[in-house]
Design a protein around this motif. Structure first.
Motif: not given
Length: 194
Positions: A98-104, A169-179, A158-167
C-alpha cells in the motif's frame, strides 16, 4: 475443465502477464527517475534544462502507467500469499504494498504540482505539451508553494527509495531464505506451483 481456464472468483497462482509487464516496466522507470534525480542534484551539466525535461517526461509517463496498474490491480485478483506466512508478515506485506502504491502516486503528483507552481513548461520529450495544474493566482503570487515543493519532492523520493529497498530485501528473503516461491509469482517464465 481445462487447467488454463480460471474459475470466476478463484485466486490465480501467479500474477498475469499485464500485471507483470506493468510491474517491471514501472520498476525500471522508477529506478531511472531516482538515478536521474540524483545525477541532476549532484552533477554539473552543460544543459540542466534538458535533463529536467527528461525527468519530467519520464515521470509523467510513469504516472500514467501507475494509474493503469492501479486500475488493473483493482479489477484483477492477486495471487494469495503463502499459507505459512504469519499474520504479522501478511500485515507487513500488505502495508508495504500500500505504501509503495501511495508513493507511486505522491511522487509524480508532487513533481507535477512543483512545475505547475513554478509555471515551468512541461513538454513530454519535446513533442507534446502537458497541461500544468491550475492553481489560484494568490498561490502563484506568494511563491511559497514553489519554494516548498522541490524539498518535499526530494524527501518523498528518499523515503520512497527506502521502501523500495525494503521491498527488494523482502523479495530476497523470500527467494533465498524462505524459498517459498512468492517472488516467482511476479517473474515471467517461472512456475509457482513447484
Amino acid at each position: 475443465m481445462s487447467a488454463k481456464v480460471e474459475l470466476q472468483g478463484e485466486q490465480p497462482a501467479r500474477y498475469d502477464g499485464v500485471a507483470m509487464l506493468l510491474h517491471w516496466v514501472i520498476a525500471l522507470l522508477i529506478f531511472f527517475l531516482i538515478a536521474l534525480g540524483l545525477y541532476m542534484d549532484h552533477a554539473s551539466v552543460s544543459d540542466p534544462v534538458a535533463l529536467h525535461q527528461l525527468h519530467k517526461s519520464v515521470g509523467i509517463i510513469t504516472m500514467l502507467l501507475i494509474a493503469v496498474r492501479i486500475i488493473w490491480r483493482l479489477t484483477h485478483k492477486a495471487p494469495p500469499l503463502p499459507q505459512g506466512m504469519s499474520g504479522i508478515q501478511r500485515v507487513m506485506a500488505g502495508s508495504v504494498e500500500g505504501i509503495l502504491y501511495l508513493f507511486q502516486i505522491l511522487l509524480p503528483a508532487t513533481g507535477w504540482l512543483m512545475v505547475s507552481a513554478m509555471a515551468m513548461p512541461l513538454v513530454l520529450f519535446g513533442l507534446v505539451a502537458w497541461p500544468l495544474i491550475p492553481l489560484p493566482q494568490s498561490v502563484m503570487d506568494s511563491g511559497s508553494l514553489a519554494e516548498m515543493m522541490p524539498g518535499l519532492h526530494q524527501w518523498l523520493g528518499w523515503i520512497f527509495a527506502g521502501f523500495i529497498a525494503l521491498h527488494v530485501l523482502a523479495a530476497l528473503y523470500h527467494r533465498f531464505i524462505k524459498k517459498d516461491h512468492i517472488v516467482e509469482r511476479m517473474v515471467p517464465g517461472h512456475r509457482s506451483d513447484r
